[in-house]
Design an enzyme around this catalytic site. Structure first.
Site, PDB file in Angstrom:
ATOM      1  N   LYS A 175      -0.259   5.441  -5.903  1.00  0.00           N
ATOM      2  CA  LYS A 175      -1.361   5.481  -6.887  1.00  0.00           C
ATOM      3  C   LYS A 175      -2.197   6.738  -6.700  1.00  0.00           C
ATOM      4  O   LYS A 175      -2.506   7.459  -7.650  1.00  0.00           O
ATOM      5  CB  LYS A 175      -2.196   4.202  -6.727  1.00  0.00           C
ATOM      6  CG  LYS A 175      -3.388   4.016  -7.647  1.00  0.00           C
ATOM      7  CD  LYS A 175      -4.652   4.650  -7.184  1.00  0.00           C
ATOM      8  CE  LYS A 175      -5.096   4.366  -5.785  1.00  0.00           C
ATOM      9  NZ  LYS A 175      -5.633   3.029  -5.547  1.00  0.00           N
ATOM     10  N   CYS A 192       0.822  -1.211   0.000  1.00  0.00           N
ATOM     11  CA  CYS A 192       0.000   0.000   0.000  1.00  0.00           C
ATOM     12  C   CYS A 192       0.857   1.263   0.000  1.00  0.00           C
ATOM     13  O   CYS A 192       0.638   2.172  -0.809  1.00  0.00           O
ATOM     14  CB  CYS A 192      -0.934  -0.004   1.204  1.00  0.00           C
ATOM     15  SG  CYS A 192      -1.986   1.444   1.262  1.00  0.00           S
ATOM     16  N   CYS A 197      -1.632   1.752  -2.898  1.00  0.00           N
ATOM     17  CA  CYS A 197      -2.607   2.836  -2.662  1.00  0.00           C
ATOM     18  C   CYS A 197      -1.991   4.232  -2.623  1.00  0.00           C
ATOM     19  O   CYS A 197      -2.545   5.164  -3.223  1.00  0.00           O
ATOM     20  CB  CYS A 197      -3.342   2.651  -1.345  1.00  0.00           C
ATOM     21  SG  CYS A 197      -3.263   1.052  -0.571  1.00  0.00           S
TER      22      CYS A 197
HETATM   23  P1  NDP Z   1      -8.821  -7.573  -9.711  1.00  0.00           P
HETATM   24  O1  NDP Z   1      -9.016  -8.954  -9.213  1.00  0.00           O
HETATM   25  O2  NDP Z   1      -9.672  -6.478  -9.212  1.00  0.00           O
HETATM   26  O3  NDP Z   1      -8.924  -7.576 -11.305  1.00  0.00           O
HETATM   27  C1  NDP Z   1      -8.184  -8.458 -12.080  1.00  0.00           C
HETATM   28  C2  NDP Z   1      -8.676  -8.330 -13.501  1.00  0.00           C
HETATM   29  O4  NDP Z   1      -7.860  -9.129 -14.343  1.00  0.00           O
HETATM   30  C3  NDP Z   1     -10.097  -8.848 -13.666  1.00  0.00           C
HETATM   31  O5  NDP Z   1     -10.745  -7.981 -14.555  1.00  0.00           O
HETATM   32  C4  NDP Z   1      -9.906 -10.235 -14.250  1.00  0.00           C
HETATM   33  O6  NDP Z   1     -10.940 -10.628 -15.077  1.00  0.00           O
HETATM   34  C5  NDP Z   1      -8.654 -10.034 -15.083  1.00  0.00           C
HETATM   35  N1  NDP Z   1      -7.885 -11.268 -15.251  1.00  0.00           N
HETATM   36  C6  NDP Z   1      -7.531 -12.152 -14.300  1.00  0.00           C
HETATM   37  N2  NDP Z   1      -6.794 -13.157 -14.831  1.00  0.00           N
HETATM   38  C7  NDP Z   1      -6.681 -12.892 -16.139  1.00  0.00           C
HETATM   39  C8  NDP Z   1      -6.051 -13.551 -17.220  1.00  0.00           C
HETATM   40  N3  NDP Z   1      -5.404 -14.706 -17.051  1.00  0.00           N
HETATM   41  N4  NDP Z   1      -6.131 -13.005 -18.452  1.00  0.00           N
HETATM   42  C9  NDP Z   1      -6.805 -11.834 -18.634  1.00  0.00           C
HETATM   43  N5  NDP Z   1      -7.412 -11.148 -17.647  1.00  0.00           N
HETATM   44  C10 NDP Z   1      -7.362 -11.670 -16.420  1.00  0.00           C
HETATM   45  O7  NDP Z   1      -7.275  -7.298  -9.485  1.00  0.00           O
HETATM   46  P2  NDP Z   1      -6.416  -5.988  -9.537  1.00  0.00           P
HETATM   47  O8  NDP Z   1      -5.080  -6.475  -9.959  1.00  0.00           O
HETATM   48  O9  NDP Z   1      -7.066  -4.918 -10.312  1.00  0.00           O
HETATM   49  O10 NDP Z   1      -6.365  -5.567  -8.011  1.00  0.00           O
HETATM   50  C11 NDP Z   1      -6.009  -6.524  -7.008  1.00  0.00           C
HETATM   51  C12 NDP Z   1      -6.729  -6.232  -5.733  1.00  0.00           C
HETATM   52  O11 NDP Z   1      -6.121  -5.130  -5.119  1.00  0.00           O
HETATM   53  C13 NDP Z   1      -8.186  -5.818  -5.907  1.00  0.00           C
HETATM   54  O12 NDP Z   1      -9.053  -6.924  -5.935  1.00  0.00           O
HETATM   55  C14 NDP Z   1      -8.434  -4.960  -4.724  1.00  0.00           C
HETATM   56  O13 NDP Z   1      -8.851  -5.776  -3.656  1.00  0.00           O
HETATM   57  C15 NDP Z   1      -7.072  -4.358  -4.435  1.00  0.00           C
HETATM   58  N6  NDP Z   1      -7.017  -2.954  -4.905  1.00  0.00           N
HETATM   59  C16 NDP Z   1      -7.796  -2.038  -4.292  1.00  0.00           C
HETATM   60  C17 NDP Z   1      -7.779  -0.737  -4.694  1.00  0.00           C
HETATM   61  C18 NDP Z   1      -8.673   0.241  -4.017  1.00  0.00           C
HETATM   62  O14 NDP Z   1      -9.142  -0.025  -2.932  1.00  0.00           O
HETATM   63  N7  NDP Z   1      -8.925   1.400  -4.628  1.00  0.00           N
HETATM   64  C19 NDP Z   1      -6.915  -0.273  -5.768  1.00  0.00           C
HETATM   65  C20 NDP Z   1      -6.146  -1.327  -6.367  1.00  0.00           C
HETATM   66  C21 NDP Z   1      -6.198  -2.608  -5.932  1.00  0.00           C
HETATM   67  P3  NDP Z   1     -12.329 -11.225 -14.531  1.00  0.00           P
HETATM   68  O15 NDP Z   1     -13.134 -10.060 -14.076  1.00  0.00           O
HETATM   69  O16 NDP Z   1     -12.919 -11.914 -15.704  1.00  0.00           O
HETATM   70  O17 NDP Z   1     -11.961 -12.163 -13.427  1.00  0.00           O
END
Ligand code: NDP
Length: 459
Positions: A50, A42, A47
């Site tokens: 970012k 974070c 966070c």
């Molecule tokens: P997320 O899980 O939110 O999103 C991952 C994305 O990648 C999804 O859209 C998923 O698709 C896609 N995906 C996963 N695997 C593949 C693949 N093999 N090929 C193509 N696409 C794929 O993860 P993030 O990395 O965005 O963030 C991680 C976590 O960090 C979040 O869940 C959140 O909890 C936390 N976070 C919180 C923030 C905040 O509070 N503002 C900011 C940033 C992160 P599909 O939807 O189909 O599964």
């Protein structure tokens, strides 16, 4: 050489640091081992940097409306200045984390730790630590799909340190990180394309929020390609050429994977203590964060529960209360408000309309859409949205979803009455503050529609 502690925490991020400080406060002899920088994802590469980038990316919007308010602005952006100031701020916060730990009497080791048994931790430097309890708080790391040329793509880790700002970028993913970085890069003037394998960004969020952000991103010039994924990357001069699933090809200055994060559990020696992991590698824990080995606990992203800093902090605190203050404490996971720092921002608490309609026979949905006052004196078309979902029978507020400036700040406050089971009547009793956007929350009159047994009906 071997030292003995009541608690050895592996990982100096938000969850680990909170647990260590509280346990030390309860009188435990505590060590924290961190191989990289104190502060965790974070503070160091999540966070905090970012949000600083988000602030930077929002200035053009202000410049846009400035002339309507009498200001003429001739602005130029300098990426190296942003990077340098961001690095300075992160170093300041890292220092505070270290000082806080130090001030709590916690022993710090800048080292790599491996668990060698239920009560022993080996440091790379050769030292062995004996521990009454071990807390694994090693977080997670970005995951890249296993495709040819994946090493040519960056993740959020590298996005914070790019030497030059790319002119064009392709981001893969549809989650938090993908939409936040699409916002950041497009705001900073980068030609931005987002590809997502699904049919709309932010799966799991309320449908109106997803649609509203999608429209706004398009309005800002972000190209959205759904039902696509990257199948291969190849180097092309200074840039990267991408082969998409649909046999299409295009080249970009940079390609970023925002395809999720995986728990950091490999090479930790968990098997030496019989610590069970699930199929994603996450440590399996009970409601008190205890693993299958009774002396080993885990908190934060490494457990694969809600991957959010404030949740990790609460888990760390609950662990310390449970183990070192004789007060068994569980973290409530039923109401986790969250914000997405996209542009417009999203604030969400409670159930999406889909989930509310699934769980309750009849729900009332109140929606208000309008242009924020700041935009009305300019040509900017951006609208904001407030959505309240209530249970028809009781009036209890089940979900609140806000899209627009300040949504993150507002939802934090809305989550308080929601956690107290507030009803729409409780909201309505509250006197509005005018002129604010948030006054919509207490002035929504009639439901926009009702959903009964999954069917939309007018009221
Ligand atoms: P997320 O899980 O939110 O999103 C991952 C994305 O990648 C999804 O859209 C998923 O698709 C896609 N995906 C996963 N695997 C593949 C693949 N093999 N090929 C193509 N696409 C794929 O993860 P993030 O990395 O965005 O963030 C991680 C976590 O960090 C979040 O869940 C959140 O909890 C936390 N976070 C919180 C923030 C905040 O509070 N503002 C900011 C940033 C992160 P599909 O939807 O189909 O599964």
């Amino acid at each position: 050489m071997s030292e003995e502690f009541d608690l050895v925490v592996i990982g100096g991020g938000s969850g680990g640091v909170r647990a260590a400080r509280m346990a030390a406060g309860f009188g435990a002899k505590v060590a924290v081992v961190e191989e990289y920088r104190f502060g965790g994802t974070c503070v160091i590469r999540g966070c905090v940097p970012k949000k600083l980038f988000v602030y930077a990316s929002r200035f053009p919007d202000l410049f846009d409306v400035a002339p309507s308010f009498g200001w003429q602005v001739d602005a130029k952006f300098d990426w190296p200045t942003l990077l340098a100031n961001k690095d300075k701020e992160i170093a300041r916060l890292e220092n505070i984390y270290e000082k806080l730990l130090d001030g709590s009497g916690v022993t710090l080791f800048h080292d790599r730790a491996t668990i060698t048994g239920p009560n022993t931790v080996a440091l790379k430097s050769g030292e062995t630590l004996k521990a009454g309890h071990i807390l694994v708080a090693t977080g997670g790391a970005p995951f890249k799909p296993s495709i040819e040329g994946a090493e040519l793509g960056i993740t959020s880790n590298e996005a914070f340190h790019l030497e030059t700002l790319p002119k064009t970028i392709l981001i893969e993913g549809g989650g938090y990180i993908a939409v936040e970085f699409a916002t950041i890069f497009s705001g900073l003037g980068v030609d931005t394309t987002l590809v997502y394998r699904g049919d709309r960004i932010l799966r799991g969020f309320d449908p109106d929020v997803r649609e509203g952000l999608e429209d706004a991103l398009r309005e800002r010039g972000v190209r959205l390609r759904y039902g696509y994924h990257i199948s291969k990357l190849e180097k092309e001069g200074e840039g990267v050429c991408v082969n998409f699933s649909h046999d299409e090809q295009a080249c970009f200055d940079a390609v970023m994977f925002a395809t999720g994060r995986h728990p950091n559990t490999s090479g930790l020696g968990l098997e030496s203590a019989g610590v069970e992991r699930d199929q994603t590698g996450a440590i399996v824990v009970d409601a008190y964060s205890r693993s299958s080995c009774p002396s080993i606990y885990a908190v934060g992203d490494v457990t694969g529960r809600a991957a959010l800093t404030p949740v990790a902090i609460r888990e760390g605190a609950a662990f310390a209360q449970t183990v070192f203050n004789n007060t068994p404490t569980r973290v409530p996971y039923d109401l986790i408000p969250t914000a997405v720092f996209s542009e417009p921002e999203i604030g969400t608490a409670g159930l999406s309309e889909d989930l509310a309609a699934e769980r309750f026979r009849s729900i009332d949905v109140y929606i208000a859409r309008f242009r924020p006052m700041m935009n009305t004196m300019s040509e900017r078309p951006d609208k904001m949205m407030f959505k309240l979902i209530t249970e028809t029978a009781t009036g209890r507020v089940l979900g609140c979803h806000i899209l627009g400036p300040g949504a993150g700040e507002m939802i934090q406050l809305v989550a308080i009455p929601m956690g107290m089971n507030a009803t729409k009547a409780d909201f309505d009793r509250t006197i509005a503050i005018h002129p604010t956007a948030a006054e919509e929350l207490v002035t929504l009159k009639l439901p926009t529609y009702r959903v009964v047994d999954g069917e939309k009906v007018t009221v």
